[in-house]
Design a protein around this motif. Sequence first.
Motif, mmCIF file in Angstrom:
data_model
loop_
_atom_site.group_PDB
_atom_site.id
_atom_site.type_symbol
_atom_site.label_atom_id
_atom_site.label_comp_id
_atom_site.label_asym_id
_atom_site.label_seq_id
_atom_site.Cartn_x
_atom_site.Cartn_y
_atom_site.Cartn_z
ATOM 1 N N LEU A 45 0.844 -1.179 0.039
ATOM 2 C CA LEU A 45 0.028 -0.182 0.019
ATOM 3 C C LEU A 45 0.690 1.180 -0.035
ATOM 4 C CD1 LEU A 45 -2.821 -1.259 2.544
ATOM 5 C CD2 LEU A 45 -2.753 -0.879 0.060
ATOM 6 N N PHE A 46 2.006 1.281 0.546
ATOM 7 C CA PHE A 46 2.783 2.451 0.708
ATOM 8 C C PHE A 46 3.306 2.675 -0.618
ATOM 9 C CE2 PHE A 46 7.204 4.015 0.913
ATOM 10 C CZ PHE A 46 7.196 5.320 1.537
ATOM 11 N N ALA A 47 3.483 1.533 -1.506
ATOM 12 C CA ALA A 47 4.212 1.780 -2.782
ATOM 13 C C ALA A 47 3.167 2.009 -3.893
ATOM 14 C CB ALA A 47 4.922 0.353 -3.384
ATOM 15 N N LEU A 48 2.123 1.956 -3.508
ATOM 16 C CA LEU A 48 0.973 1.782 -4.679
ATOM 17 C C LEU A 48 0.800 3.462 -5.228
ATOM 18 C CD1 LEU A 48 -2.428 0.387 -4.320
ATOM 19 C CD2 LEU A 48 -2.429 3.154 -4.966
ATOM 20 N N PRO A 49 1.017 4.534 -4.646
ATOM 21 C CA PRO A 49 1.000 5.771 -5.297
ATOM 22 C C PRO A 49 2.244 6.033 -6.349
ATOM 23 C CG PRO A 49 0.359 6.111 -3.076
ATOM 24 C CD PRO A 49 0.913 4.815 -2.876
ATOM 25 N N PHE A 50 3.312 5.298 -5.915
ATOM 26 C CA PHE A 50 4.645 5.453 -6.831
ATOM 27 C C PHE A 50 4.437 5.143 -8.146
ATOM 28 C CE2 PHE A 50 6.494 6.487 -2.613
ATOM 29 C CZ PHE A 50 7.390 7.384 -2.676
ATOM 30 N N GLY A 51 3.712 3.882 -8.165
ATOM 31 C CA GLY A 51 3.664 3.297 -9.470
ATOM 32 C C GLY A 51 3.294 3.958 -10.788
ATOM 33 N N PRO A 52 2.010 4.680 -10.769
ATOM 34 C CA PRO A 52 1.500 5.438 -11.486
ATOM 35 C C PRO A 52 2.597 6.639 -12.112
ATOM 36 C CG PRO A 52 -0.382 4.941 -10.398
ATOM 37 C CD PRO A 52 0.989 4.635 -9.627
ATOM 38 N N LEU A 53 3.293 7.050 -11.296
ATOM 39 C CA LEU A 53 4.184 8.138 -11.197
ATOM 40 C C LEU A 53 5.428 7.757 -11.892
ATOM 41 C CD1 LEU A 53 3.584 10.201 -8.118
ATOM 42 C CD2 LEU A 53 2.291 10.386 -10.191
ATOM 43 N N LEU A 54 5.781 6.674 -12.122
ATOM 44 C CA LEU A 54 7.146 6.184 -12.764
ATOM 45 C C LEU A 54 7.128 5.975 -14.080
ATOM 46 C CD1 LEU A 54 8.123 3.581 -9.974
ATOM 47 C CD2 LEU A 54 9.129 5.991 -10.410
ATOM 48 N N ALA A 55 8.157 6.087 -15.007
ATOM 49 C CA ALA A 55 8.093 6.303 -16.392
ATOM 50 C C ALA A 55 8.160 4.551 -16.671
ATOM 51 C CB ALA A 55 9.093 6.864 -16.983
ATOM 52 N N TRP A 56 7.796 4.190 -17.787
ATOM 53 C CA TRP A 56 8.149 2.942 -18.394
ATOM 54 C C TRP A 56 9.451 2.558 -18.777
ATOM 55 C CZ3 TRP A 56 4.269 -0.451 -17.916
ATOM 56 C CH2 TRP A 56 3.011 -0.094 -18.064
ATOM 57 N N LYS A 57 9.822 1.466 -18.246
ATOM 58 C CA LYS A 57 11.446 0.910 -18.557
ATOM 59 C C LYS A 57 12.391 1.440 -17.658
ATOM 60 C CE LYS A 57 14.346 -0.305 -22.680
ATOM 61 N NZ LYS A 57 14.182 -0.328 -24.035
ATOM 62 N N ARG A 58 12.448 2.761 -17.540
ATOM 63 C CA ARG A 58 13.358 3.439 -16.533
ATOM 64 C C ARG A 58 12.784 4.631 -15.750
ATOM 65 N NH1 ARG A 58 18.668 2.846 -15.788
ATOM 66 N NH2 ARG A 58 18.705 1.536 -17.670
ATOM 67 N N GLY A 59 12.601 4.712 -14.456
ATOM 68 C CA GLY A 59 11.905 5.797 -13.789
ATOM 69 C C GLY A 59 12.678 6.460 -12.850
ATOM 70 N N ASP A 60 12.544 7.552 -12.514
ATOM 71 C CA ASP A 60 13.006 8.331 -11.444
ATOM 72 C C ASP A 60 12.374 8.369 -10.391
ATOM 73 O OD1 ASP A 60 14.435 10.273 -10.070
ATOM 74 O OD2 ASP A 60 14.709 11.543 -11.617
ATOM 75 N N LEU A 61 12.761 7.654 -9.040
ATOM 76 C CA LEU A 61 12.036 7.516 -7.774
ATOM 77 C C LEU A 61 11.939 8.785 -7.123
ATOM 78 C CD1 LEU A 61 10.563 5.308 -5.893
ATOM 79 C CD2 LEU A 61 12.848 5.119 -4.912
ATOM 80 N N LEU A 62 13.142 9.552 -7.217
ATOM 81 C CA LEU A 62 13.045 10.676 -6.524
ATOM 82 C C LEU A 62 12.265 11.731 -7.138
ATOM 83 C CD1 LEU A 62 14.620 12.874 -4.707
ATOM 84 C CD2 LEU A 62 16.259 13.379 -6.127
ATOM 85 N N ALA A 63 12.113 11.834 -8.504
ATOM 86 C CA ALA A 63 11.139 12.840 -9.209
ATOM 87 C C ALA A 63 9.604 12.278 -8.707
ATOM 88 C CB ALA A 63 11.216 12.684 -10.499
ATOM 89 N N ALA A 64 9.298 11.143 -8.437
ATOM 90 C CA ALA A 64 8.106 10.723 -8.205
ATOM 91 C C ALA A 64 7.746 11.025 -6.851
ATOM 92 C CB ALA A 64 7.953 9.247 -8.413
ATOM 93 N N ALA A 65 8.799 10.844 -5.906
ATOM 94 C CA ALA A 65 8.485 11.205 -4.427
ATOM 95 C C ALA A 65 8.291 12.776 -4.271
ATOM 96 C CB ALA A 65 9.815 10.892 -3.681
ATOM 97 N N GLN A 66 9.103 13.653 -5.264
ATOM 98 C CA GLN A 66 8.762 15.083 -5.245
ATOM 99 C C GLN A 66 7.419 15.421 -5.704
ATOM 100 O OE1 GLN A 66 12.065 16.327 -7.813
ATOM 101 N NE2 GLN A 66 13.396 16.626 -6.198
#
Length: 661
Positions: A402-423
Amino acid sequence: MIVEIGLYALILALSLSLVQSLLPVIGARTGDARLMETGTVTATGGFVLLALSFSALTTAYVTSDFSVANVFENSHSLKPMLYKVTGVWGNHEGSMLLWVMILAFFGALVALFGRDLPATLKANVLSVQAWITSAFLLFILFTSNPFARLAPAPMEGRDLNPILQDIGLAIHPPLLYLGYVGFSIAFSFAVAALIDGRIDAAWARWVRPWTLVAWIFLTAGIAMGSYWAYYELGWGGWWFWDPVENASFMPWLSGTALLHSAVVMEKRSALKIWTILLAILTFSLSLLGTFLVRSGVLTSVHAFATDPERGIFILMILCLFIGGSLALFAMRASTLEAGGLFAPISREGALVFNNLFLTTAAATVLIGTLYPLVLEVITGEKISVGAPFFDLTFGPLMVPLLFALPFGPLLAWKRGDLLAAAQRLYFAIGAVMLTVIVAVAVTSGTKILASLGFGLAVWLLIGSLTDLYGRANFAKVGWRKGLSRLKGLPRSAYGTVLAHFGVGVLVLGVVTVSSFETEDVLSMAPGDSVDVGGYTVRYEGIAPRRGPNYEEQVGTFALSRDGRDAGTMESAKRFYPARQAPTTEAGIRTRWFSQLYISLGDPADDGSSTVVRIWYKPFITLIWIGSILMALGGVISLADRRLRVGAPERSRQRTAAMAKV
């Protein structure tokens, strides 16, 4: 005569199903288009015959034809008409007929609406579907004939199980079966793909809408079953980790993982082998649930008490389809391409993380459900695995998911940026911190876990909406253009957000009611009162009342709030003479999202007082509202033209036609 027609239709449906089991798959192997096309005709005809058979059994119930053993065992001439109809599937034989009719219904849908499927794939899918249908039709005809006659015919029936005489029974089982059985299509697609030895992104595009349909119905069915048990059984709980509840929950967990895995396969042509395996495991868990409910190995309010012969027959079906499909998977898996690569921090990686925890949670529930049965077989010792085990194992698995759920849609396909998603989630993070601080302060630090739970709920609620905010890009383009962008988003985007938002609503309801509900058990005489949840509840007394096929003792309670009259509530103890069985009818008063729940116990020997259980359940309705929002999110996603079966192919044809013009 109508009963005999129903039986003959059942036998003819088996004959057509056996034809469908062989000819289309032979046609696919030999390239014979005429043999492959027989699947469409036989699948449609089989469903029509099973619908006729089910209608015949329904007619026998409506007319109270007690010469039919099934009607005699489960109906009564004085029973209300609604429960005469719902009684058709309120027993083993009738519910199995409904189960198989829904199975044939899904096969007919593939036959009629699968025009854009490759001919060989469609033929193999229909044949695999017919294998399942044939097995269960044989089970019905040899062990569970719903049309067996009694001679001489009794004058009156034994009535339906009293706890099943409720409007919830008219809704819960059909929804649940549409979910259970709906996953058979994903299973058939998976086995068909293994037979062909070929699987690609187009396969995921075809199978995803069917999986989504099954998931929607199973979500709604589980929610309806939870609420039915909550108000009908009079025990005040919304989930008990009953083994039969678990039997429906396990395929839901696996089906949710399958739905997300199919997205990765369709978008990025990855997770092919994993998606095939999930399709097999999800329907296998549905079959396992069918075995647990109908084999007699479980004692549950949900289970049908059946003889060992039926259990052995279903166990053979279970071994045949689960073992056979897994063996075929083992043989073919090495020949399938693994699919595209992606970085761990990416949208694909987030979905893999999601699948890992969902399947582990399903395995945990499976172990907790089957362990007592296996131990009893091996040692003869009977134990029970209840809520403490599941709370300590299932809960911790869900928190990281559940904690990770909001991150998924904010990450790009193939290679994402976790920091950008957190921001992008900074507002959600601030809201969570504020919520936890306020909750700790209000509870004086005595409810730390509840405070963290509130924070998790807020994280899900706001985090799910962050994706929409980011897509609109209000900060850069302004509100007017941002709203225009929102209007242009595909419906599947809104469906995903609503489903995730529903999870947050459900979590908020679970945390609140689990941490702050109150329960009072007391002996009350007429005139006694108690303060519960902001209400003053005064016991007015008990009086007899007669229903169409039952007698009841009705307790009346006067409510007041802040000194003002708030109406009355009734709670009753019913007795059904035909079944010689009592039930408890709880009284429930809903105010906003919270409920006051009153259940009558036994009266004192001298009749001067009655044991009364009173609960106040804050925000409990959010549990079912959240479930409804999740199912509604699935419906909105299904309305997206891109998810409709064959839509991409028709779109290409239309584009080509316009180009020619």
